[in-house]
Design an enzyme around this catalytic site. Sequence first.
Site, PDB file in Angstrom:
ATOM      1  N   HIS A 151       2.421   2.860  49.877  1.00 16.13           N
ATOM      2  CA  HIS A 151       2.013   4.176  49.390  1.00 16.13           C
ATOM      3  C   HIS A 151       2.706   4.520  48.074  1.00 16.13           C
ATOM      4  O   HIS A 151       2.722   5.682  47.672  1.00 16.13           O
ATOM      5  CB  HIS A 151       2.328   5.234  50.447  1.00 16.13           C
ATOM      6  N   GLY A 176      30.123 -15.577  42.720  1.00 20.31           N
ATOM      7  CA  GLY A 176      30.041 -14.267  43.350  1.00 20.31           C
ATOM      8  C   GLY A 176      28.769 -14.034  44.137  1.00 20.31           C
ATOM      9  O   GLY A 176      28.797 -13.555  45.274  1.00 20.31           O
ATOM     10  N   GLU A 182      36.003  -1.777  37.763  1.00 19.90           N
ATOM     11  CA  GLU A 182      35.357  -0.830  38.665  1.00 19.90           C
ATOM     12  C   GLU A 182      35.930  -0.931  40.078  1.00 19.90           C
ATOM     13  O   GLU A 182      36.210   0.079  40.728  1.00 19.90           O
ATOM     14  CB  GLU A 182      33.838  -1.082  38.716  1.00 19.90           C
TER      15      GLU A 182
END
Length: 496
Positions: free
Chosen positions: A360, A243, A190
């Site tokens: 909320h 990592g 990626e």
Amino acid sequence: MPADWTAIEALPAKKLTDLFAADDARLATFSADVAGLHFDWSKTHLTKDAVAAFEALAKAQDLAGKREALFSGKVINTTEGRPVTHTAERGEGSEEDVAKAQALHARMRALIDAIEQGALGDIESVIHVGIGGSALGPDLLVDALGRDAGRYEVHIVSNVDGEALEEAFAVCDPAATLLVVASKTFTTKETMLNAESVLQWMTEAGVEDVYGRVVALTADPDKAVEWGVDETRVLPFAESVGGRYSLWCSIGFPAALAVGWDEFSELLEGAAEMDRHFRLTALAENAPALAAFADLYYAQVRHCETRATFAYDERLRLLPSYLQQLEMESNGKGTTIDGQKLDRPSAAITWGGVGTDAQHAVFQLLHQGTHLVPVEFIAVIEPGDTQSEDHHRQLLLNAFAQGAALMAGRANDDLARSYSGDRPSSTILLDTLDARTLGALIAFYEHRVFVNGVLLGINSFDQFGVELGKEMAKAADKGGQEFDVSTTDLIKRAFG
């Protein structure tokens, strides 16, 4: 032999309000001040008896010995045969590991100095491509500390979805952009695809010598040079830095560039202060240990499957996402360090959000739902904005009142309006949010994860669980993977 949890599982279940009523010193016993952070666990169900039971478990699991092995550079990532040296990046480790980290930091600082002096041309923006720990850590640092720095506009791109790149392209000038490629192996599919797309964008815009505008952050510098990056712009880091623990090394380069080296040094020192506290303080007063004891109590005794973290500061909005990887990739394991099947719950599912937005959205479940969810509030005394004082006052009062309401509840004959209470929460209150306190906060979470892992008897430093799906996707891309009928149908629908 499995650890004996008998004493912990036999702990009596007392109500929080009763614990306060029975002990005038409860707040003092279950709070601590470390490195500009105030911790309050008094609204959890921890008791002195519970702490004593966890201390006994810690002794049986040799937490002290494993903690010393962590700091001394011994091999504690046993499945991969590596030491774990992220603490050496901030000066707390073996002499050899600290010296190596300092040398690599000096190399990183020299490159930052060169960029600031115009050695790579007029740089206004940085596009940092990475994934997982190579993106989450830098993103957190830049968002929390770099908003008002005014040095460079940094864009962290992790998703392979092209929309993520195009958001950065829309606001960056390719002629004034630095590409930073962060990959431990320099083969992460990626990341490398995103990096190639950035180079293509620069090339199509007429930028000459696009590779001259690339900085590589990797544990395999030869791979970066082979890819086309000049050796002088490759910033290595040790293979033993995992990592999700890597923002302290060259992976933190975009943050150091955004906020300046002095601030990055303060980040390291704040973490080192928490390191020293964790290494030298008795468990009953040890912030990471007490937090881990509470985590394990709720997961193992009260069978809570999740834990929620709410940052009542917009600058810490990325912290819950950062903690998801740190905690669930570290301790989401089903196998003990001895290769046996884990016979109890491992890491809780970590989730959260930002106050007051979350009030909320999800607090209905926390107050009246059937799930018991331990909650952690994080707030900062000194505001980070220049709005009226009432903004920050309302923010903090909401954070504090939520914890009080979760504990106290409120009875009502109308069950729809009744709050059961006795719902646990802890609070971390920072004096101010700066590089030093942020460093201490992140290090606190790292050590908390470590204690959880040791007491569960698992290895917190491997992550084989992320590999299988990636391997199957790679094989499918080359036409060498057979799938079940459902997955085969999805692929056919998507690609024809």
